[in-house]
Enzyme design. Structure first.
Site, mmCIF file in Angstrom:
data_model
loop_
_atom_site.group_PDB
_atom_site.id
_atom_site.type_symbol
_atom_site.label_atom_id
_atom_site.label_comp_id
_atom_site.label_asym_id
_atom_site.label_seq_id
_atom_site.Cartn_x
_atom_site.Cartn_y
_atom_site.Cartn_z
ATOM 1 N N LYS A 1 -9.659 32.251 17.151
ATOM 2 C CA LYS A 1 -8.282 32.720 16.930
ATOM 3 C C LYS A 1 -8.304 33.876 15.934
ATOM 4 C CE LYS A 1 -6.009 28.277 17.783
ATOM 5 N NZ LYS A 1 -4.987 28.458 18.785
ATOM 6 N N GLU B 1 1.887 19.517 15.710
ATOM 7 C CA GLU B 1 2.217 19.836 17.106
ATOM 8 C C GLU B 1 3.453 19.054 17.517
ATOM 9 O OE1 GLU B 1 -1.480 20.618 19.725
ATOM 10 O OE2 GLU B 1 -1.990 18.906 18.479
ATOM 11 N N LYS C 1 0.658 14.714 16.219
ATOM 12 C CA LYS C 1 1.330 14.975 17.503
ATOM 13 C C LYS C 1 2.782 14.555 17.361
ATOM 14 C CE LYS C 1 -2.435 15.856 20.047
ATOM 15 N NZ LYS C 1 -2.640 17.167 20.644
ATOM 16 N N HIS D 1 -11.321 21.507 14.124
ATOM 17 C CA HIS D 1 -10.476 22.662 13.800
ATOM 18 C C HIS D 1 -10.126 22.744 12.303
ATOM 19 C CE1 HIS D 1 -10.365 22.615 18.029
ATOM 20 N NE2 HIS D 1 -9.250 21.946 18.227
ATOM 21 N N GLY E 1 -17.954 21.414 35.618
ATOM 22 C CA GLY E 1 -16.623 20.835 35.351
ATOM 23 C C GLY E 1 -15.552 21.810 35.811
ATOM 24 N N ASP F 1 -15.701 25.760 19.156
ATOM 25 C CA ASP F 1 -14.485 25.259 18.522
ATOM 26 C C ASP F 1 -13.496 26.403 18.674
ATOM 27 O OD1 ASP F 1 -12.368 24.814 16.753
ATOM 28 O OD2 ASP F 1 -13.611 23.579 15.456
ATOM 29 N N HIS F 2 -12.518 26.237 19.562
ATOM 30 C CA HIS F 2 -11.732 27.422 19.923
ATOM 31 C C HIS F 2 -10.938 27.987 18.748
ATOM 32 C CE1 HIS F 2 -8.386 24.567 20.526
ATOM 33 N NE2 HIS F 2 -7.569 25.610 20.491
ATOM 34 N N GLY G 1 -11.919 21.003 36.692
ATOM 35 C CA GLY G 1 -11.070 20.433 35.630
ATOM 36 C C GLY G 1 -10.060 21.418 35.073
ATOM 37 N N ASP G 2 -9.260 20.843 34.162
ATOM 38 C CA ASP G 2 -8.157 21.564 33.549
ATOM 39 C C ASP G 2 -8.571 22.796 32.749
ATOM 40 O OD1 ASP G 2 -5.608 20.728 33.927
ATOM 41 O OD2 ASP G 2 -5.316 20.222 31.805
ATOM 42 N N LEU G 3 -9.631 22.626 31.960
ATOM 43 C CA LEU G 3 -10.032 23.698 31.047
ATOM 44 C C LEU G 3 -10.367 24.985 31.802
ATOM 45 C CD1 LEU G 3 -10.671 24.174 27.963
ATOM 46 C CD2 LEU G 3 -13.068 23.959 28.623
ATOM 47 N N THR G 4 -11.010 24.807 32.969
ATOM 48 C CA THR G 4 -11.411 25.983 33.739
ATOM 49 C C THR G 4 -10.190 26.762 34.209
ATOM 50 O OG1 THR G 4 -13.323 24.731 34.452
ATOM 51 C CG2 THR G 4 -12.824 26.699 35.721
#
Ligand code: BG6
Length: 511
Positions: free
Chosen positions: A202, A236, A361, A260, A25, A197-198, A28-31
């Site tokens: 943190k 957010e 959101k 999260h 992938g 799970d980012h 894609g954006d994440l990379t």
């Protein structure tokens, strides 16, 4: 047992062993946004393995040079700090691209050939990490094809460590999460699967455990006797951007709460684990918290949950469209962009303490934080002194945008009169440590390379979190579904969410 980089004695850095990372992938954006900038920041800090190769892979036909140019743009846009030319030069020499269609076995043969020929240039035995930065329907076929061409060896017999990292969403309910897991388990052992799970990467989220267990003063108070209620907010100001296809299928509960929020909640409420250095001790305790969260009855879903969608409004002075007007959203969509829930952990420590959760959101401000409201002091000494009602002491764990903690206490306002006012005792990472925190992906990628799964979600945690949300989805999708409220973009959400707290004598804290 794996020591984390932050716990090395005398600041000694032990680099991970030789690693070849394949990112599926990669176009894609994440990379471009997260993964490559995180790797370059690790390179800046000299945390990467001495022998390190990255292969980007996706269906697009790109040369190494084209791939490097593409991700370099991402670094310039998204890296948390500039990457020095010398670091990029060294890093990019070992950054390659290999096209691969996840469903075509021949492409995996070619990938294998490429991996082996790149590794031959080093005198080292490489561990393999496969990062699946793509939709979950491809996880199974990719794992199977990797296994078939011999790129995943049997876990207990393998000469090298092979790890597969998967991004969320991990299923959309209990059954689909089980199916996905079963599909992965055909090719991999549980120990080889790292579900990312980012939020767990943190700094402030990791600090929850240190804060709770390295300070003598809080743990004795950390229970139903002293805590009135808890609020966890992931607010957010952004909308759904260009992610309508994903978001409209999932909604905010699946996007933010299932992963999260429930991960933060479980860390906040766990019992002391046997050890902080053994991944399973912590994960066992987290799973117990998730298992102890009371499953709602149909009636409770109606009174303890609020879902809503944003209408038009203004955020940060800019007019924005409603959710239904976002490009790619179905005109009749009832997908939730806001949710508020009242949960209870039905165990000895927490029984009866309301835990309010909200995520949304297009709210007024970006605030991710946990607030623990302690019981109020009795006001008998202050009666008749016009001090007003005594307030709760509130401990805030601020995850973003400002990373830190504060404790609200009551204090006498200076002057001849007896006035009591709440004041904040503050700690911010900026002021105390003077350095910006690393991005969550930096820590997590490093842990994968070191083979430390502590900050990754185990399968039973995933299943428990879907299981506790199941009654909510069932009622929401049923005949007697509660309404989908609307809230103005740029507000703090629907009035019904305020009502949810008011019924328990509480109000959301938006400061
Ligand atoms: C992602 C969600 O997991 O987390 C996004 O898919 C959300 O919708 C993002 O915006 C929030 O992450 P952070 O780190 O900016 O709080």
């Amino acid at each position: 047992m794996v020591e984390s980089i932050t716990t090395q004695p005398e600041g000694r850095i032990v680099k991970p062993p030789a690693t070849l990372l394949v990112i599926f992938g990669a176009s894609g954006d994440l990379t471009s946004r997260k993964l490559i900038p995180a790797l370059c920041n690790l390179a800046e800090d000299q945390y990467l393995p001495e022998n390190f190769i990255v292969i980007g892979s996706s269906r697009s036909k790109l040369s190494d040079e084209e791939f490097r140019a593409k991700v370099y743009e991402g670094i310039q846009k998204y890296s948390r700090r500039p990457i020095s030319p010398a670091v990029w030069e060294r890093f990019s020499q070992n950054l390659h691209y290999q096209p691969c269609n996840g469903e075509v076995i021949g492409d995996f043969e070619l990938l294998k050939g490429r991996m082996e020929s790149l590794c031959r240039k080093f005198e080292a035995q490489f561990n393999y990490v496969y990062y699946l930065a793509m939709a979950p329907q491809f996880f199974g076929p990719i794992a199977q094809n990797l296994r078939e061409v011999g790129l995943i060896e049997q876990y207990d017999k393998a000469a090298r460590r092979t790890t597969v990292v998967v991004e969320k969403p991990f299923g959309h309910d209990t059954q689909s999460a089980r199916d996905l897991n079963e599909m992965l388990r055909k090719s991999l052992a549980e120990e080889q699967i790292y579900r990312i799970d980012h939020y767990l990467g943190k700094e402030t989220v990791q600090n929850i455990l240190v804060f709770r267990f390295a300070n003598g003063i809080f743990e004795p108070l950390w229970n139903r006797k002293y805590i009135d209620h808890i609020q966890i907010s992931v607010c957010e100001d952004i909308g759904i951007g260009n992610r309508a296809a994903y978001f409209d299928e999932n909604g905010i509960v699946r996007d933010i709460v299932q992963n999260h929020v429930l991960q933060m909640l479980s860390l906040l409420c766990i019992e002391p684990p046997i050890s902080l250095s053994d991944a399973n001790s912590i994960r066992d305790e987290k799973a117990k918290v998730l298992r102890s969260i009371k499953r709602m009855t149909a009636e409770e879903v109606k009174t303890n949950t609020v879902r809503a969608q944003y209408g038009r409004g203004a955020v940060g002075g800019q007019q924005v469209v409603s959710y239904l007007e976002e490009k790619g959203v179905k005109p009749s969509s009832t997908t939730d962009t806001y949710v508020a829930l009242k949960l209870e952990i039905d165990n000895w420590r927490w029984s009866g303490v309301p835990i309010y959760i909200r995520a949304g959101k297009r709210l007024q401000k970006r605030i991710t934080e946990i607030k623990v409201f302690f019981n109020k002091a009795p006001d008998s000494l202050f009666k008749g002194r016009q001090v007003g009602e005594l307030e709760h002491n509130v401990l805030s764990i601020q995850v973003q945008p400002k990373e830190g903690m504060s404790l609200r206490i009551s204090s006498k306002q200076p002057g001849p009169r007896f006035r009591v006012r709440p004041v904040e005792m503050d700690f911010t990472y900026d002021n105390s440590f003077g350095v910006a925190s690393p991005e969550a992906y930096e820590r997590l990628l490093l842990d994968v390379m070191k083979g430390d799964p502590t900050l990754f979600t185990r399968n039973d945690e995933i299943e428990e979190s879907w299981d506790l949300l199941a009654p909510i989805f069932e009622v929401w999708n049923g005949k007697e579904a509660p309404p989908v409220h609307t809230y103005e973009a740029g507000s703090w959400g629907p009035a019904a969410a305020d009502e949810l707290l008011r019924s328990g004598g509480h109000t959301w804290s938006n400061s």
